[in-house]
Scaffold this motif. Structure first.
Motif, mmCIF file in Angstrom:
data_model
loop_
_atom_site.group_PDB
_atom_site.id
_atom_site.type_symbol
_atom_site.label_atom_id
_atom_site.label_comp_id
_atom_site.label_asym_id
_atom_site.label_seq_id
_atom_site.Cartn_x
_atom_site.Cartn_y
_atom_site.Cartn_z
ATOM 1 N N GLU A 215 -17.303 -32.721 -21.130
ATOM 2 C CA GLU A 215 -16.321 -33.468 -20.344
ATOM 3 C C GLU A 215 -14.987 -33.477 -21.081
ATOM 4 O O GLU A 215 -14.936 -33.665 -22.300
ATOM 5 C CB GLU A 215 -16.788 -34.915 -20.138
ATOM 6 N N ALA A 216 -13.907 -33.268 -20.319
ATOM 7 C CA ALA A 216 -12.574 -33.226 -20.931
ATOM 8 C C ALA A 216 -11.647 -34.208 -20.225
ATOM 9 O O ALA A 216 -11.808 -34.462 -19.025
ATOM 10 C CB ALA A 216 -12.000 -31.825 -20.824
ATOM 11 N N MET A 217 -10.687 -34.773 -20.973
ATOM 12 C CA MET A 217 -9.699 -35.667 -20.359
ATOM 13 C C MET A 217 -8.449 -34.871 -19.982
ATOM 14 O O MET A 217 -7.864 -34.185 -20.805
ATOM 15 C CB MET A 217 -9.306 -36.810 -21.294
ATOM 16 N N MET A 218 -8.067 -34.989 -18.709
ATOM 17 C CA MET A 218 -6.872 -34.302 -18.226
ATOM 18 C C MET A 218 -5.625 -35.147 -18.531
ATOM 19 O O MET A 218 -5.732 -36.311 -18.905
ATOM 20 C CB MET A 218 -6.994 -34.059 -16.720
ATOM 21 N N GLY A 219 -4.450 -34.553 -18.311
ATOM 22 C CA GLY A 219 -3.185 -35.216 -18.653
ATOM 23 C C GLY A 219 -2.888 -36.485 -17.865
ATOM 24 O O GLY A 219 -1.981 -37.245 -18.221
ATOM 25 N N ASP A 220 -3.648 -36.755 -16.787
ATOM 26 C CA ASP A 220 -3.484 -38.011 -16.049
ATOM 27 C C ASP A 220 -4.619 -38.983 -16.391
ATOM 28 O O ASP A 220 -4.807 -39.969 -15.693
ATOM 29 C CB ASP A 220 -3.467 -37.742 -14.540
ATOM 30 N N THR A 221 -5.361 -38.689 -17.433
ATOM 31 C CA THR A 221 -6.509 -39.447 -17.981
ATOM 32 C C THR A 221 -7.798 -39.323 -17.149
ATOM 33 O O THR A 221 -8.821 -39.912 -17.500
ATOM 34 C CB THR A 221 -6.245 -40.961 -18.217
ATOM 35 N N ARG A 222 -7.753 -38.565 -16.052
ATOM 36 C CA ARG A 222 -9.021 -38.378 -15.333
ATOM 37 C C ARG A 222 -9.893 -37.357 -16.072
ATOM 38 O O ARG A 222 -9.403 -36.532 -16.829
ATOM 39 C CB ARG A 222 -8.752 -37.935 -13.898
ATOM 40 N N ALA A 223 -11.204 -37.458 -15.818
ATOM 41 C CA ALA A 223 -12.156 -36.574 -16.501
ATOM 42 C C ALA A 223 -12.411 -35.330 -15.667
ATOM 43 O O ALA A 223 -12.303 -35.356 -14.438
ATOM 44 C CB ALA A 223 -13.475 -37.311 -16.725
ATOM 45 N N LEU A 224 -12.728 -34.249 -16.356
ATOM 46 C CA LEU A 224 -13.131 -33.019 -15.670
ATOM 47 C C LEU A 224 -14.369 -32.460 -16.351
ATOM 48 O O LEU A 224 -14.397 -32.276 -17.565
ATOM 49 C CB LEU A 224 -11.990 -31.998 -15.678
ATOM 50 N N ILE A 270 -4.798 -26.023 -17.552
ATOM 51 C CA ILE A 270 -3.496 -26.422 -16.990
ATOM 52 C C ILE A 270 -3.269 -27.915 -17.198
ATOM 53 O O ILE A 270 -2.215 -28.337 -17.679
ATOM 54 C CB ILE A 270 -3.430 -26.099 -15.478
ATOM 55 N N MET A 271 -4.276 -28.729 -16.830
ATOM 56 C CA MET A 271 -4.082 -30.185 -16.828
ATOM 57 C C MET A 271 -4.226 -30.813 -18.208
ATOM 58 O O MET A 271 -3.865 -31.964 -18.391
ATOM 59 C CB MET A 271 -5.052 -30.833 -15.847
ATOM 60 N N THR A 272 -4.784 -30.085 -19.175
ATOM 61 C CA THR A 272 -4.865 -30.633 -20.529
ATOM 62 C C THR A 272 -3.560 -30.404 -21.278
ATOM 63 O O THR A 272 -3.065 -31.293 -21.964
ATOM 64 C CB THR A 272 -6.011 -29.959 -21.322
ATOM 65 N N HIS A 273 -2.995 -29.205 -21.150
ATOM 66 C CA HIS A 273 -1.881 -28.837 -22.027
ATOM 67 C C HIS A 273 -0.501 -28.843 -21.378
ATOM 68 O O HIS A 273 0.503 -28.940 -22.088
ATOM 69 C CB HIS A 273 -2.136 -27.441 -22.609
ATOM 70 N N GLY A 274 -0.421 -28.731 -20.052
ATOM 71 C CA GLY A 274 0.876 -28.553 -19.395
ATOM 72 C C GLY A 274 1.810 -29.733 -19.605
ATOM 73 O O GLY A 274 1.381 -30.847 -19.878
ATOM 74 N N ASP A 275 3.125 -29.466 -19.488
ATOM 75 C CA ASP A 275 4.115 -30.541 -19.558
ATOM 76 C C ASP A 275 5.078 -30.430 -18.368
ATOM 77 O O ASP A 275 4.832 -29.632 -17.459
ATOM 78 C CB ASP A 275 4.855 -30.534 -20.903
ATOM 79 N N ASP A 276 6.164 -31.217 -18.382
ATOM 80 C CA ASP A 276 7.048 -31.241 -17.212
ATOM 81 C C ASP A 276 7.789 -29.922 -16.990
ATOM 82 O O ASP A 276 8.319 -29.686 -15.909
ATOM 83 C CB ASP A 276 8.034 -32.412 -17.313
#
Ligand SMILES: [Zn+2]
Length: 478
Positions: A215-224, A270-276
């Motif tokens: 399980e990994a935490m995405m940049g919006d704190t949701r799990a994947l 994408i959702m772990t590392h991406g920025d604005d």
């Protein structure tokens, strides 16, 4: 759509930010059939790097690849009760072939336990035939109603491993070995800190005795859920009659496992590392590790700059390098473009760099001055190698720090409900489905996993207060 359209920021609209990155970075596009995706060359190159990292690890642990058919007789799906119940709402079924109504409808595989189980029953006769350790690379179809590019599509690409063993212990060991292979790839190749652990009874695979997950935490704190490995016990061996003569000449049912990781993993990157500014790709899996942008104003400048660019490109032959020699766009446009596409390192070479024998380097993970440096052209490969390794480990550390900062240990149920609005909770849980369902109803969060690595001792369930042996991660998930 062009790359000059601004991305929404992650805090404004994380979901739209994600969709636009996938489209603008040309990772994937929508297909004419609703819910299907086209993986574009840049996205596929990323997948190939993930594939290679996994395939090497599979082979190092004794597995071989094979290919099984796309179509499965409907009756096969019905042989394992939990399996058919879990998958029947999502099945795509073919009833006509060559203009004729088929005698038996064919399912487009949603996963291949059944057809592979059928084949194993033909191939496995004696304990000498075991273990069987086969993996397949391919695609499967699950008729999902709500779809997102990479995260949930009707057809997706993946690998599925299917193994058969003489004992329960061997099959359990295999289940853990493969979830640990996934964790190793996620951490070391994709720089994604993942938590390996057991799924709850409710969340386990349809037909499994026990399921494990990363399980990994995405940049919006949701799990994947980024990969799963299942101990299937003798469920499929009994359904498909996979039997062998053991050492004592007794007939036994085999013990089987299955494990899979899909293109969903690209969504995790994408959702772990991406920025604005867009995507940020870990160097080990990035299709392009280094982009070289030449800078010049006149034709005479161009010829000297391009000569140096070519020499630099050759000196970096050990890396995946792209020279952006487009003449119709400005260097500034190119900088933004490659930032949006997540290339880890940019090399700028202009007339002054040619004179001084230097190049300018810009790190994607550290925007602006912080990530900029000027280095000599001599010995550049060593410098680039060090910087890429540094980016790789910084991305991991940053993601780990983010997960730690957004993981809470609530003292009571009210706090649990509160922290789950925007983070993970790591709590004692009595493992009852009632408590699990209550949390889901009140917060939309589910149990993600009970980590293998547990604290000492025991505690009280954060929901009901009854004794609990293990801690679990609760989170809202993709
Ligand atoms: Zn409880």
């Amino acid at each position: 759509m062009s790359t000059t359209d601004k991305l929404p920021t992650r805090s404004e609209n994380f979901s739209e930010w994600y969709n636009q990155i996938v489209l603008k970075a040309e990772l994937a596009d929508y297909a004419p059939v609703r819910g299907c995706m086209v993986v574009r060359p840049y996205g596929w190159a990323l997948w190939e790097n993930i594939q290679q990292g996994l395939d090497r690890r599979f082979k190092e642990t004794g597995h071989v690849n094979a290919a099984f058919p796309l179509f499965i007789p409907m009756s096969f799906m019905e042989k394992e009760k939990a399996h058919v119940e879990g998958f029947s709402p999502e099945l795509a079924v073919v009833t006509i072939g060559g203009g004729e109504v088929l005698e038996e409808p064919l399912v487009v595989r949603p996963t291949s336990e059944t057809i592979i189980g059928y084949m194993y029953s033909k191939w496995i006769k004696s304990y000498r035939d075991l273990p069987v350790l086969i993996n397949q690379w391919g695609s499967v179809v699950r008729w999902e109603l709500r779809t997102r590019l990479f995260l949930r599509t009707l057809e997706f690409y993946w690998q599925e491993g299917h193994t058969a063993h003489a004992t329960a212990q061997e099959a359990e060991e295999e289940t853990l070995r493969m979830v640990n292979v996934y964790a190793d790839m996620a951490i070391n190749d994709a720089a994604i800190p993942v938590v390996p652990g057991y799924k709850s009874e409710k969340e386990k695979f349809a037909g499994a005795v026990r399921s494990t997950t990363i399980e990994a935490m995405m940049g919006d704190t949701r799990a994947l859920q980024a990969g799963t490995s299942h101990f299937l016990g003798q469920n499929f061996a009994k359904a498909f009659d996979i039997q062998f003569l053991d050492w004592n000449n007794q007939m036994q049912h085999a013990w089987t496992t299955s494990w899979g990781l899909s293109t969903r993993f690209i969504g995790a990157i994408i959702m772990t590392h991406g920025d604005d500014q867009g995507l940020i790709l870990p160097p080990k899996v990035a299709p392009i590790q280094v982009v070289i942008v030449p800078i010049f104003k006149s034709d005479s400048e161009m010829s000297v700059v391009m000569e140096t660019v070519e020499r630099v490109r050759q000196s970096l032959s050990g890396f995946r390098v792209k020279v952006d020699d487009r003449s119709e766009v400005t260097p500034g446009f190119k900088f933004n473009d490659w930032e949006m596409r997540g290339v880890p390192l940019r090399i700028e070479i202009g007339p002054r760099d040619v004179e001084k024998g230097t190049v300018a380097l810009a790190r994607r993970d550290l925007p602006g001055k912080a990530g900029k440096s000027f280095v000599p052209q001599t010995n550049l490969a060593t410098q680039v190698s060090e910087i890429l390794q540094n980016i790789q480990s910084s991305l991991y550390e940053r993601a780990l720090a983010f997960r730690q900062a957004n993981t809470h240990d609530p003292r009571n149920y009210a706090e649990l409900v509160e922290v789950l609005q925007n983070g993970w909770a790591y709590s004692w849980w009595c493992e009852s489905a009632v408590c699990e369902a209550k949390v889901k109803e009140d917060t939309k969060a589910t149990t993600r996993c009970m980590p293998f690595d547990q604290p000492e001792g025991s505690g009280k369930c954060v929901v009901c207060g009854e004794p609990a042996k293990r801690k679990v991660y609760f989170a809202r998930a993709y």
